[in-house]
Design an enzyme around this catalytic site. Structure first.
Site, PDB file in Angstrom:
ATOM      1  N   ARG A 172      -0.972 -22.368 -52.229  1.00 23.72           N
ATOM      2  CA  ARG A 172      -1.013 -22.217 -50.776  1.00 23.72           C
ATOM      3  C   ARG A 172       0.020 -21.208 -50.263  1.00 23.72           C
ATOM      4  NH1 ARG A 172      -4.800 -23.960 -52.525  1.00 23.72           N
ATOM      5  NH2 ARG A 172      -5.865 -25.915 -52.070  1.00 23.72           N
ATOM      6  N   SER A 222      -7.515 -30.690 -45.040  1.00 17.15           N
ATOM      7  CA  SER A 222      -6.388 -31.460 -45.573  1.00 17.15           C
ATOM      8  C   SER A 222      -5.161 -31.208 -44.713  1.00 17.15           C
ATOM      9  CB  SER A 222      -6.103 -31.052 -47.014  1.00 17.15           C
ATOM     10  OG  SER A 222      -7.203 -31.340 -47.844  1.00 17.15           O
ATOM     11  N   GLU A 292       0.035 -28.797 -44.474  1.00 15.28           N
ATOM     12  CA  GLU A 292      -0.736 -27.630 -44.841  1.00 15.28           C
ATOM     13  C   GLU A 292      -1.242 -26.952 -43.560  1.00 15.28           C
ATOM     14  OE1 GLU A 292      -4.800 -26.863 -47.353  1.00 15.28           O
ATOM     15  OE2 GLU A 292      -3.179 -27.933 -48.346  1.00 15.28           O
TER      16      GLU A 292
END
Length: 299
Positions: A172, A222, A292
Site C-alpha cells: 500500500r 477495507s 487504509e
C-alpha cells in the site's frame, strides 16, 4: 479564480461549491470550493501552476473509493481525475490506460482482448491512478505485478514517466506516497490468455467478493491496512466490535474489516468509529491499526 479555471478546462468541467459526498463511495463529505475535471495532462499542469501562483491548495481525487472527506468540505481546488481521462489503447500484450478509468471497466476491456493478469483488479472499487499510487491489490496480487511504467505530472517539472523498477512498490505504498505528483496514465504488461479461463476467474473473484463483503452499503473498502502478522478484520471481530455503530457509521456484520455508512452517517461518525476501533483493538491486543482510508478535508 473561477473564470481562470473555466478558461483552462471549460465551463462544463468546473463545479463551484460541489458536495464531495457526490464523489466518494462513503457518500459523505462537505462542499469543495472548486471541483475541476481536466481532460488531459496539459490542462492538469496548467491548473496546478495556476493554483501554485495564487497560493491555492490542491487536492487530487480519483473515484473517491478510498477516501473519507470531512463534513466541512475541502478548501481550494479539488482536481477530479475521472471519466474525462479514461482512454485505453492496446499494443499486443501492452495496455496503456489513463488514470481516471475505473478498474472494473479496465478489467472488462482487457478481458475482451483475451489478455490475462488483471482479473484480480476487476472487483476493486477504484480508479487506475489511485490503485497505482497505493499499489492496490486483492487475492494475493497487486498492481506492482502488472505495471510496466507510470506517467505522472509534476507541477515543477512537467510530465514525467517512471519505470516499474523505480516505483519502490511496497504494501500500500509506492514512489508516489507522500508526494504531490499526479498519475495520468499507466502501461500494463499482460499475457495472452484463454477467454473462458479469464471469464471463469473473474466470475469466481466476483462471487467471493459478493459473499464476503458488504457491497450493498456505502463504504471505502477495507478500512484498515493489514497489520504485520495479523488480519485487521479478524482482530476487530475478536474485539467483539462486529455490528458496533456510532451514529450512522457501523462496523459491518458481514466483514469486520469494513466500516459502512448504514444510513445518514456523517464523516464525523465514521472518523469516531475508526478511532474507537483503533483504541479498542490496541487495548485488547497491543496492535495499532493504521487506516487504509485516506482522511482529508475539514472536520
Amino acid at each position: 479564480m473561477i473564470n481562470k479555471l473555466i478558461s483552462i478546462v471549460g465551463e462544463s468541467n468546473v463545479f463551484p461549491d460541489e458536495p464531495m459526498k457526490n464523489h466518494t463511495t462513503f457518500k459523505v463529505g462537505g462542499k469543495a470550493d472548486f471541483v475541476v475535471m481536466p481532460e488531459n495532462e496539459e490542462q492538469l499542469l496548467t491548473v496546478l501552476r495556476l493554483a501554485k501562483s495564487e497560493n491555492v491548495p490542491v487536492t487530487v481525487v480519483g473515484n473517491g473509493s478510498n477516501l473519507l472527506v470531512g463534513d466541512g468540505g475541502i478548501r481550494g481546488i479539488v482536481i477530479l481525475i475521472s471519466r474525462k481521462m479514461s482512454n485505453v489503447t492496446f499494443d499486443e500484450t501492452a495496455v496503456t490506460a489513463q488514470s481516471g478509468i475505473l478498474l472494473s471497466q479496465l478489467a472488462a476491456k482487457i478481458a475482451a482482448k483475451s489478455l490475462t493478469g488483471f482479473e484480480f483488479a476487476s472487483g476493486i472499487p477504484g480508479s487506475l491512478g489511485g490503485a497505482a499510487a497505493m499499489n492496490a491489490g486483492a487475492y494475493g496480487e497487486e498492481m506492482s505485478g502488472v505495471i510496466s511504467d507510470i506517467t505522472y505530472v509534476d507541477a515543477e517539472n512537467g510530465v514525467k514517466t517512471i519505470s516499474a523498477k523505480d516505483c519502490n512498490f511496497g504494501y500500500r505504498r509506492t514512489f508516489f506516497t507522500g508526494t504531490d505528483y499526479i498519475i495520468t496514465k499507466c502501461t500494463l504488461k499482460l499475457k495472452r490468455g484463454n477467454p473462458d479461463e479469464i471469464r471463469a476467474k473473474t466470475e469466481e473473484l466476483r462471487s467471493r467478493r459478493l459473499s464476503k463483503q458488504p457491497l450493498d452499503k456505502p463504504s471505502a473498502g477495507s478500512t484498515f491496512k493489514r497489520p504485520e502478522g495479523y488480519f485487521a478484520g479478524a482482530l476487530i471481530q475478536q474485539a467483539n466490535l462486529k455490528g458496533f455503530s456510532i451514529g450512522g457509521a457501523k462496523i459491518s456484520e458481514k466483514h469486520a474489516g469494513f466500516i459502512i455508512n448504514d444510513g445518514g452517517a456523517t464523516a464525523a461518525d465514521i472518523l469516531k468509529l475508526i478511532k474507537y476501533t483503533q483504541k479498542t483493538v490496541e487495548e485488547k491486543f497491543g496492535v495499532r491499526l493504521e487506516p487504509e482510508v485516506k482522511i482529508i478535508g475539514d472536520f
